[in-house]
Design a protein around this motif. Structure first.
Motif, PDB file in Angstrom:
ATOM      1  N   ASP A   1       0.882   0.760  -7.969  1.00 53.48           N
ATOM      2  CA  ASP A   1       0.095   2.232  -7.859  1.00 53.48           C
ATOM      3  C   ASP A   1       0.101   2.595  -6.688  1.00 53.48           C
ATOM      4  O   ASP A   1      -0.693   2.634  -6.072  1.00 53.48           O
ATOM      5  N   VAL A   2       1.348   2.980  -5.888  1.00 53.57           N
ATOM      6  CA  VAL A   2       1.416   2.972  -4.441  1.00 53.57           C
ATOM      7  C   VAL A   2       2.101   4.361  -4.331  1.00 53.57           C
ATOM      8  O   VAL A   2       3.326   4.482  -4.855  1.00 53.57           O
ATOM      9  N   PRO A   3       1.981   5.208  -3.173  1.00 45.67           N
ATOM     10  CA  PRO A   3       2.843   6.434  -2.974  1.00 45.67           C
ATOM     11  C   PRO A   3       4.097   5.989  -2.461  1.00 45.67           C
ATOM     12  O   PRO A   3       4.373   4.956  -1.640  1.00 45.67           O
ATOM     13  N   ALA A   4       5.147   6.939  -2.435  1.00 45.88           N
ATOM     14  CA  ALA A   4       6.001   6.784  -1.838  1.00 45.88           C
ATOM     15  C   ALA A   4       6.377   8.038  -0.757  1.00 45.88           C
ATOM     16  O   ALA A   4       6.018   9.067  -0.984  1.00 45.88           O
ATOM     17  N   TRP A   5       6.908   8.006   0.568  1.00 53.78           N
ATOM     18  CA  TRP A   5       6.957   8.794   1.531  1.00 53.78           C
ATOM     19  C   TRP A   5       8.342   8.995   1.989  1.00 53.78           C
ATOM     20  O   TRP A   5       9.072   7.960   2.172  1.00 53.78           O
ATOM     21  N   ILE A   6       8.695  10.253   1.797  1.00 53.99           N
ATOM     22  CA  ILE A   6      10.304  10.693   2.304  1.00 53.99           C
ATOM     23  C   ILE A   6      10.100  12.056   3.060  1.00 53.99           C
ATOM     24  O   ILE A   6       9.226  12.968   2.634  1.00 53.99           O
ATOM     25  N   HIS A   7      11.197  12.443   3.622  1.00 55.66           N
ATOM     26  CA  HIS A   7      11.212  13.529   4.271  1.00 55.66           C
ATOM     27  C   HIS A   7      11.589  14.767   3.124  1.00 55.66           C
ATOM     28  O   HIS A   7      12.481  14.531   2.350  1.00 55.66           O
ATOM     29  N   PRO A   8      11.032  15.956   3.222  1.00 55.93           N
ATOM     30  CA  PRO A   8      11.177  16.949   2.301  1.00 55.93           C
ATOM     31  C   PRO A   8      12.792  17.207   2.102  1.00 55.93           C
ATOM     32  O   PRO A   8      13.058  17.627   0.862  1.00 55.93           O
ATOM     33  N   SER A   9      13.647  17.129   2.974  1.00 54.24           N
ATOM     34  CA  SER A   9      15.012  17.598   2.828  1.00 54.24           C
ATOM     35  C   SER A   9      15.795  16.658   1.884  1.00 54.24           C
ATOM     36  O   SER A   9      16.815  17.071   1.441  1.00 54.24           O
ATOM     37  N   ASP A  10      15.229  15.446   1.695  1.00 54.72           N
ATOM     38  CA  ASP A  10      15.914  14.314   1.026  1.00 54.72           C
ATOM     39  C   ASP A  10      15.109  14.168  -0.504  1.00 54.72           C
ATOM     40  O   ASP A  10      15.650  13.376  -0.985  1.00 54.72           O
ATOM     41  N   ARG A  11      14.081  14.719  -0.589  1.00 53.83           N
ATOM     42  CA  ARG A  11      13.438  14.740  -1.530  1.00 53.83           C
ATOM     43  C   ARG A  11      14.056  14.539  -3.001  1.00 53.83           C
ATOM     44  O   ARG A  11      13.928  13.853  -3.957  1.00 53.83           O
ATOM     45  N   TYR A  12      14.929  15.723  -3.071  1.00 54.26           N
ATOM     46  CA  TYR A  12      15.608  15.896  -4.340  1.00 54.26           C
ATOM     47  C   TYR A  12      16.504  14.727  -4.829  1.00 54.26           C
ATOM     48  O   TYR A  12      16.869  14.820  -5.822  1.00 54.26           O
ATOM     49  N   MET A  13      17.055  14.063  -3.903  1.00 59.71           N
ATOM     50  CA  MET A  13      17.826  13.024  -4.009  1.00 59.71           C
ATOM     51  C   MET A  13      17.295  11.926  -5.069  1.00 59.71           C
ATOM     52  O   MET A  13      18.119  11.178  -5.685  1.00 59.71           O
TER      53      MET A  13
ATOM     54  N   VAL B   1       0.834  -1.153  -0.065  1.00 65.73           N
ATOM     55  CA  VAL B   1      -0.068  -0.136   0.056  1.00 65.73           C
ATOM     56  C   VAL B   1       0.816   1.249   0.015  1.00 65.73           C
ATOM     57  O   VAL B   1       0.379   2.472  -0.218  1.00 65.73           O
ATOM     58  N   ALA B   2       2.271   1.083   0.395  1.00 68.97           N
ATOM     59  CA  ALA B   2       3.020   2.248   0.303  1.00 68.97           C
ATOM     60  C   ALA B   2       4.475   1.730   0.432  1.00 68.97           C
ATOM     61  O   ALA B   2       4.830   0.740   0.918  1.00 68.97           O
ATOM     62  N   VAL B   3       5.393   2.740  -0.067  1.00 66.30           N
ATOM     63  CA  VAL B   3       6.913   2.627   0.175  1.00 66.30           C
ATOM     64  C   VAL B   3       7.133   3.577   1.015  1.00 66.30           C
ATOM     65  O   VAL B   3       6.711   5.023   0.777  1.00 66.30           O
ATOM     66  N   VAL B   4       7.851   3.459   2.178  1.00 66.43           N
ATOM     67  CA  VAL B   4       8.422   4.503   3.053  1.00 66.43           C
ATOM     68  C   VAL B   4       9.929   4.495   3.061  1.00 66.43           C
ATOM     69  O   VAL B   4      10.667   3.227   2.935  1.00 66.43           O
ATOM     70  N   LEU B   5      10.648   5.667   3.038  1.00 66.64           N
ATOM     71  CA  LEU B   5      12.334   5.745   2.966  1.00 66.64           C
ATOM     72  C   LEU B   5      12.803   6.434   3.985  1.00 66.64           C
ATOM     73  O   LEU B   5      12.520   7.274   4.486  1.00 66.64           O
ATOM     74  N   THR B   6      13.818   5.706   4.825  1.00 71.18           N
ATOM     75  CA  THR B   6      14.573   6.063   5.809  1.00 71.18           C
ATOM     76  C   THR B   6      15.364   7.635   5.410  1.00 71.18           C
ATOM     77  O   THR B   6      15.698   8.428   6.066  1.00 71.18           O
ATOM     78  N   HIS B   7      15.702   7.699   4.025  1.00 70.42           N
ATOM     79  CA  HIS B   7      16.435   8.709   3.506  1.00 70.42           C
ATOM     80  C   HIS B   7      16.808   8.541   2.077  1.00 70.42           C
ATOM     81  O   HIS B   7      16.011   7.761   1.537  1.00 70.42           O
ATOM     82  N   GLY B   8      17.093   9.453   1.525  1.00 69.51           N
ATOM     83  CA  GLY B   8      17.251   9.666  -0.015  1.00 69.51           C
ATOM     84  C   GLY B   8      18.380   9.116  -0.790  1.00 69.51           C
ATOM     85  O   GLY B   8      18.582   9.297  -2.180  1.00 69.51           O
ATOM     86  N   HIS B   9      19.357   8.404  -0.299  1.00 67.28           N
ATOM     87  CA  HIS B   9      20.798   8.047  -0.895  1.00 67.28           C
ATOM     88  C   HIS B   9      20.036   7.033  -1.773  1.00 67.28           C
ATOM     89  O   HIS B   9      19.222   6.244  -1.587  1.00 67.28           O
ATOM     90  N   ILE B  10      20.724   6.945  -2.889  1.00 66.11           N
ATOM     91  CA  ILE B  10      20.300   6.074  -4.131  1.00 66.11           C
ATOM     92  C   ILE B  10      20.457   4.655  -3.711  1.00 66.11           C
ATOM     93  O   ILE B  10      19.557   3.832  -4.230  1.00 66.11           O
ATOM     94  N   ASP B  11      21.206   4.215  -2.660  1.00 68.42           N
ATOM     95  CA  ASP B  11      21.246   2.783  -2.546  1.00 68.42           C
ATOM     96  C   ASP B  11      20.038   2.535  -1.610  1.00 68.42           C
ATOM     97  O   ASP B  11      19.797   1.094  -1.525  1.00 68.42           O
ATOM     98  N   HIS B  12      18.913   3.359  -1.070  1.00 72.25           N
ATOM     99  CA  HIS B  12      17.722   3.093  -0.499  1.00 72.25           C
ATOM    100  C   HIS B  12      16.867   3.561  -1.192  1.00 72.25           C
ATOM    101  O   HIS B  12      15.631   3.003  -0.919  1.00 72.25           O
TER     102      HIS B  12
END
Length: 235
Positions: A74-86, A51-62
């Motif tokens: 067809d699910v959303p991804a959750w990430i902190h805004p400071s790492d979204r650009y990654m 139902v969702a993907v959640v991310l601990t941070h934005g590094h490519i290995d994650h």
């Protein structure tokens, strides 16, 4: 509760699928480099529906498999805004090129539905609850996810690249900061019960009690002595 994890890709990044039980909805944590096939195999094995993907941070290995995994289900991804650009600019996040052969295997960019995590929020997904704690140090947007203790299982703490068995995440990449790392360890990790199970971004499972007793960084933070001269891990 069902937690199925596997190390994926060139960096051996741990990807986790979490569900109340087999045959139910699940949350996918950190589908990184070359994780898509392992995700699909785990979904089939346990008859899970993401139902969702959640991310601990934005590094490519994650995050390298976020686009194909989210797109396939067809699910959303959750990430902190400071790492979204990654997600769209992984080389900027590392401060260097990660190599053309490797880049050729990646699908860089954001999935169609991206949602932003906030410190102190409670994510209620797939019948589960994850407490979000902003934990900068490895990156500016690093977060952890904690699941509460129940009568059947102890509390589970997905630490990302904040805390490992015997070590902590590196702080020498863009956005890394050792002072912030130590503050996050003190604020986020030290208050947890010793029985809390730690599932980190790399390496084996541990507990807060084990790390409180043996991890040089957590020991020094607890003693108020600053950072030890000890190896760090992660990409």
């Amino acid at each position: 509760m069902l937690i199925a994890g596997f190390p994926a890709g060139a960096w051996g990044t741990n990807c986790y699928l979490v569900a109340p039980a087999a045959g139910e909805e699940c949350v996918i944590i950190d589908p990184g480099h070359q994780a898509a096939q392992g995700v699909e195999e785990t979904l089939r094995k346990h008859r899970l529906k993401p139902v969702a993907v959640v991310l601990t941070h934005g590094h490519i290995d994650h995050v390298a498999s976020v686009v194909p995994v989210c797109g396939a289900h067809d699910v959303p991804a959750w990430i902190h805004p400071s790492d979204r650009y990654m997600m769209s600019d992984p080389e900027k996040a590392l401060g260097r090129s990660i190599g053309m052969p490797l880049m050729g295997e990646l699908t860089v960019g954001e999935p169609d539905d991206v949602r932003e995590l906030a410190d102190g929020s409670a994510l209620k997904l797939a019948g589960l609850e994850f407490s979000v704690a902003h934990a900068p140090g490895h990156t500016k947007g690093s977060v952890t996810f904690r699941m509460p203790e129940t009568a059947e299982v102890p509390s589970v703490f997905f630490s990302g690249d904040l805390l490992f068995a015997g070590s902590v995440g590196r702080t020498d990449l863009p956005g890394g900061d050792m002072d912030e790392m130590l503050e996050s360890l003190a604020r986020v990790c030290l208050p947890l019960d010793n029985s809390t199970v730690v599932l980190s971004g790399h390496g084996p499972q541990t507990t807060i009690g084990q790390e409180r007793a043996t991890n040089p960084y957590l020991r020094q933070v607890a003693a108020g002595l600053g950072s030890p001269d000890a190896p760090r891990r992660g990409m």
